[in-house]
Design a protein around this motif. Structure first.
Motif, PDB file in Angstrom:
ATOM      1  N   HIS A  66      43.807   2.961 -44.431  1.00 28.91           N
ATOM      2  CA  HIS A  66      43.600   4.355 -44.044  1.00 28.91           C
ATOM      3  C   HIS A  66      42.134   4.593 -43.729  1.00 28.91           C
ATOM      4  O   HIS A  66      41.276   3.805 -44.137  1.00 28.91           O
ATOM      5  CB  HIS A  66      44.103   5.299 -45.147  1.00 28.91           C
ATOM      6  CG  HIS A  66      45.590   5.233 -45.329  1.00 28.91           C
ATOM      7  ND1 HIS A  66      46.183   4.385 -46.233  1.00 28.91           N
ATOM      8  CD2 HIS A  66      46.593   5.882 -44.694  1.00 28.91           C
ATOM      9  CE1 HIS A  66      47.506   4.518 -46.146  1.00 28.91           C
ATOM     10  NE2 HIS A  66      47.785   5.421 -45.235  1.00 28.91           N
ATOM     11  N   GLN A 113      44.785  14.685 -43.180  1.00 27.30           N
ATOM     12  CA  GLN A 113      45.992  15.178 -42.514  1.00 27.30           C
ATOM     13  C   GLN A 113      47.020  15.681 -43.516  1.00 27.30           C
ATOM     14  O   GLN A 113      47.065  15.242 -44.662  1.00 27.30           O
ATOM     15  CB  GLN A 113      46.610  14.085 -41.626  1.00 27.30           C
ATOM     16  CG  GLN A 113      47.185  12.914 -42.370  1.00 27.30           C
ATOM     17  CD  GLN A 113      47.655  11.790 -41.439  1.00 27.30           C
ATOM     18  OE1 GLN A 113      47.274  11.739 -40.265  1.00 27.30           O
ATOM     19  NE2 GLN A 113      48.467  10.909 -41.953  1.00 27.30           N
ATOM     20  N   ARG A 135      50.653  15.453 -44.420  1.00 28.68           N
ATOM     21  CA  ARG A 135      51.720  14.498 -44.159  1.00 28.68           C
ATOM     22  C   ARG A 135      53.089  15.174 -44.167  1.00 28.68           C
ATOM     23  O   ARG A 135      53.261  16.262 -44.712  1.00 28.68           O
ATOM     24  CB  ARG A 135      51.696  13.402 -45.246  1.00 28.68           C
ATOM     25  CG  ARG A 135      50.486  12.492 -45.204  1.00 28.68           C
ATOM     26  CD  ARG A 135      50.338  11.751 -46.523  1.00 28.68           C
ATOM     27  NE  ARG A 135      51.597  11.203 -47.002  1.00 28.68           N
ATOM     28  CZ  ARG A 135      52.030   9.970 -46.730  1.00 28.68           C
ATOM     29  NH1 ARG A 135      51.307   9.147 -45.996  1.00 28.68           N
ATOM     30  NH2 ARG A 135      53.182   9.550 -47.219  1.00 28.68           N
ATOM     31  N   ASP A 184      55.440  14.599 -46.044  1.00 26.01           N
ATOM     32  CA  ASP A 184      55.963  14.785 -47.404  1.00 26.01           C
ATOM     33  C   ASP A 184      55.245  15.899 -48.158  1.00 26.01           C
ATOM     34  O   ASP A 184      55.481  16.091 -49.355  1.00 26.01           O
ATOM     35  CB  ASP A 184      55.899  13.461 -48.185  1.00 26.01           C
ATOM     36  CG  ASP A 184      54.513  12.842 -48.211  1.00 26.01           C
ATOM     37  OD1 ASP A 184      53.532  13.529 -47.857  1.00 26.01           O
ATOM     38  OD2 ASP A 184      54.400  11.667 -48.583  1.00 26.01           O
ATOM     39  N   GLY A 192      46.594  13.412 -46.992  1.00 26.77           N
ATOM     40  CA  GLY A 192      46.185  12.007 -46.987  1.00 26.77           C
ATOM     41  C   GLY A 192      45.294  11.750 -45.793  1.00 26.77           C
ATOM     42  O   GLY A 192      44.911  12.684 -45.073  1.00 26.77           O
ATOM     43  N   PRO A 232      44.722   9.542 -42.146  1.00 26.61           N
ATOM     44  CA  PRO A 232      45.473   8.804 -41.134  1.00 26.61           C
ATOM     45  C   PRO A 232      45.380   7.298 -41.389  1.00 26.61           C
ATOM     46  O   PRO A 232      44.385   6.808 -41.925  1.00 26.61           O
ATOM     47  CB  PRO A 232      44.804   9.200 -39.819  1.00 26.61           C
ATOM     48  CG  PRO A 232      43.525   9.858 -40.173  1.00 26.61           C
ATOM     49  CD  PRO A 232      43.623  10.322 -41.579  1.00 26.61           C
ATOM     50  N   GLY A 250      48.086   3.593 -42.146  1.00 25.67           N
ATOM     51  CA  GLY A 250      49.414   3.229 -42.618  1.00 25.67           C
ATOM     52  C   GLY A 250      49.562   1.765 -42.920  1.00 25.67           C
ATOM     53  O   GLY A 250      48.579   1.046 -43.105  1.00 25.67           O
ATOM     54  N   GLU A 266      47.815   2.569 -36.108  1.00 24.90           N
ATOM     55  CA  GLU A 266      48.262   3.762 -36.844  1.00 24.90           C
ATOM     56  C   GLU A 266      47.445   4.997 -36.444  1.00 24.90           C
ATOM     57  O   GLU A 266      47.978   6.100 -36.358  1.00 24.90           O
ATOM     58  CB  GLU A 266      48.169   3.536 -38.353  1.00 24.90           C
ATOM     59  CG  GLU A 266      49.243   2.594 -38.917  1.00 24.90           C
ATOM     60  CD  GLU A 266      50.624   3.237 -39.042  1.00 24.90           C
ATOM     61  OE1 GLU A 266      50.745   4.471 -38.931  1.00 24.90           O
ATOM     62  OE2 GLU A 266      51.603   2.484 -39.247  1.00 24.90           O
ATOM     63  N   GLU A 307      49.205   8.301 -35.133  1.00 25.57           N
ATOM     64  CA  GLU A 307      49.164   9.511 -35.961  1.00 25.57           C
ATOM     65  C   GLU A 307      48.187  10.565 -35.453  1.00 25.57           C
ATOM     66  O   GLU A 307      48.331  11.752 -35.751  1.00 25.57           O
ATOM     67  CB  GLU A 307      48.815   9.150 -37.412  1.00 25.57           C
ATOM     68  CG  GLU A 307      49.878   8.252 -38.048  1.00 25.57           C
ATOM     69  CD  GLU A 307      49.684   7.997 -39.524  1.00 25.57           C
ATOM     70  OE1 GLU A 307      50.537   7.305 -40.101  1.00 25.57           O
ATOM     71  OE2 GLU A 307      48.691   8.470 -40.109  1.00 25.57           O
ATOM     72  N   ASP A 332      53.353  10.522 -33.426  1.00 22.28           N
ATOM     73  CA  ASP A 332      53.952  10.870 -34.716  1.00 22.28           C
ATOM     74  C   ASP A 332      53.651  12.302 -35.153  1.00 22.28           C
ATOM     75  O   ASP A 332      53.973  12.690 -36.281  1.00 22.28           O
ATOM     76  CB  ASP A 332      53.490   9.885 -35.791  1.00 22.28           C
ATOM     77  CG  ASP A 332      54.099   8.502 -35.572  1.00 22.28           C
ATOM     78  OD1 ASP A 332      55.168   8.425 -34.926  1.00 22.28           O
ATOM     79  OD2 ASP A 332      53.512   7.515 -36.032  1.00 22.28           O
ATOM     80  N   GLU A 378      55.774  12.382 -38.723  1.00 26.66           N
ATOM     81  CA  GLU A 378      54.992  11.826 -39.835  1.00 26.66           C
ATOM     82  C   GLU A 378      53.805  12.707 -40.192  1.00 26.66           C
ATOM     83  O   GLU A 378      53.387  12.771 -41.349  1.00 26.66           O
ATOM     84  CB  GLU A 378      54.439  10.442 -39.435  1.00 26.66           C
ATOM     85  CG  GLU A 378      55.196   9.273 -39.995  1.00 26.66           C
ATOM     86  CD  GLU A 378      54.603   7.944 -39.541  1.00 26.66           C
ATOM     87  OE1 GLU A 378      53.447   7.684 -39.887  1.00 26.66           O
ATOM     88  OE2 GLU A 378      55.303   7.178 -38.858  1.00 26.66           O
ATOM     89  N   VAL A 379      53.226  13.333 -39.177  1.00 26.16           N
ATOM     90  CA  VAL A 379      51.983  14.078 -39.344  1.00 26.16           C
ATOM     91  C   VAL A 379      52.205  15.532 -38.954  1.00 26.16           C
ATOM     92  O   VAL A 379      52.645  15.823 -37.841  1.00 26.16           O
ATOM     93  CB  VAL A 379      50.878  13.487 -38.439  1.00 26.16           C
ATOM     94  CG1 VAL A 379      49.576  14.249 -38.624  1.00 26.16           C
ATOM     95  CG2 VAL A 379      50.692  12.005 -38.714  1.00 26.16           C
TER      96      VAL A 379
END
Ligand code: GTP
Ligand code: MN
Ligand code: MN
Ligand code: MN
Ligand code: MN
Length: 209
Positions: free
Chosen positions: A37, A61, A63, A65, A69, A71, A73, A88, A92, A144, A148-149
C-alpha cells in the motif's frame, strides 16, 4: 512486547497483530500473502488554510468495507511486487503511471501478521500539490471506483483550537489492518508531524458538549 497503543513503535514489537520486520527478510515470509500500500502526499509550506498550517497533504481512501485505508493491494502470484503496487494504484486511483510511479526508493516499512498470514509493505510517493490535485480529480474514473473504492480523502493534518477537531478526530475513525499505524509512522518519518504532535493527537479527548 505486545502493544495496543501503537505509538511509538519499534522493530520486533507488535502493534495489535502486526510485527515490524526487515524488508530484506521478506523471503522468510514467502508462504505468506503479501500486500503493498502507498501514501500519496505533497509537502505544503505556504498557508493554504486559514485555520491552520498543515505541512503536507496526505491521501487515504474510503474502502468498500467502510474502513479507511491506503490505495494498494495484494500482489498476484508471480507478479513483481512494485509492479503489483503500481497496478493497484492504477486500478484504485486511476494513477497516471506515465507521470507517477512508485519505486523501491519510496519504501517506508514492512509488517507481518502470523495469525492472518499476511505481510504488509508500505510506501510513500511524493508529488507536488498541483499534481496531487490532478491525481484526486482522476480518481472517479478509476476502474475500481464505486466498488472497491468509495472515495479518496485528505487527512486533516492539523488540530483545531478545541484540541480535538482535525487530526485527533480523524484518528477515531475505523482503519483497515495496520493503516492507522502506517499513517502515524510515516507522518513522523517524513517529518510531516513531530512525535510530540502525534502523541498529543493520540491523547486528545473530545469536549463534552
Ligand atoms: P482485491 O483487488 O479485491 O483482491 O483487493 P486488493 O488487492 O486491493 O487488497 P486490499 O487493498 O484490500 O489489501 C489486502 C489486505 O490488506 C486487506 O484485506 C487488509 O487486511 C489489508 N489492507 C488493506 N488496505 C490496507 C492498508 O491501507 N493498510 C494496511 N496495513 N493493510 C491494509
Ligand atoms: Mn485493489
Ligand atoms: Mn486495495
Ligand atoms: Mn487486487
Ligand atoms: Mn481488485
Amino acid at each position: 512486547k505486545y502493544s495496543s497503543t501503537a505509538w511509538p513503535f519499534v522493530k520486533d514489537t507488535y502493534i495489535n497483530d502486526f510485527k515490524v520486520i526487515d524488508y530484506s527478510k521478506k523471503y522468510d515470509y514467502s508462504k505468506s500473502t503479501h500486500a503493498f500500500h502507498c501514501m500519496v502526499y505533497a509537502r505544503m509550506n505556504e498557508q493554504t488554510f486559514t485555520i491552520q498550517r498543515p505541512r503536507g497533504c496526505v491521501l487515504m481512501q474510503m474502502r468498500f468495507d467502510g474502513y479507511l485505508g491506503f490505495p494498494g493491494g495484494l500482489v498476484d502470484p508471480g507478479e513483481d511486487a512494485i509492479h503489483g503496487l503500481n497496478r493497484e494504484l492504477e486500478e484504485e486511483m486511476n494513477l497516471d503511471l506515465t507521470k507517477h510511479k512508485v519505486t523501491e526508493k519510496d519504501f517506508i516499512f514492512s509488517q507481518h501478521s502470523s495469525s492472518r498470514n499476511l505481510t504488509l509493505h508500505f510506501y510513500a510517493l511524493e508529488t507536488t500539490l498541483p499534481e496531487l490535485e490532478k491525481i484526486e480529480a482522476r480518481v472517479q474514473l478509476a476502474k475500481d471506483y464505486g466498488s472497491e473504492v468509495l472515495g479518496i480523502v485528505r487527512v486533516p493534518l492539523y488540530t483545531m483550537r478545541d484540541g480535538f477537531r482535525g487530526f485527533p478526530a480523524f484518528l477515531t475513525h475505523a482503519f483497515i489492518g495496520s493503516a492507522r499505524e502506517q499513517l502515524l509512522h510515516t507522518l513522523q518519518h517524513l517529518k510531516l508531524l513531530t512525535p510530540e504532535e502525534i502523541s498529543d493527537a493520540l491523547a486528545a479527548k473530545p469536549h463534552k458538549g
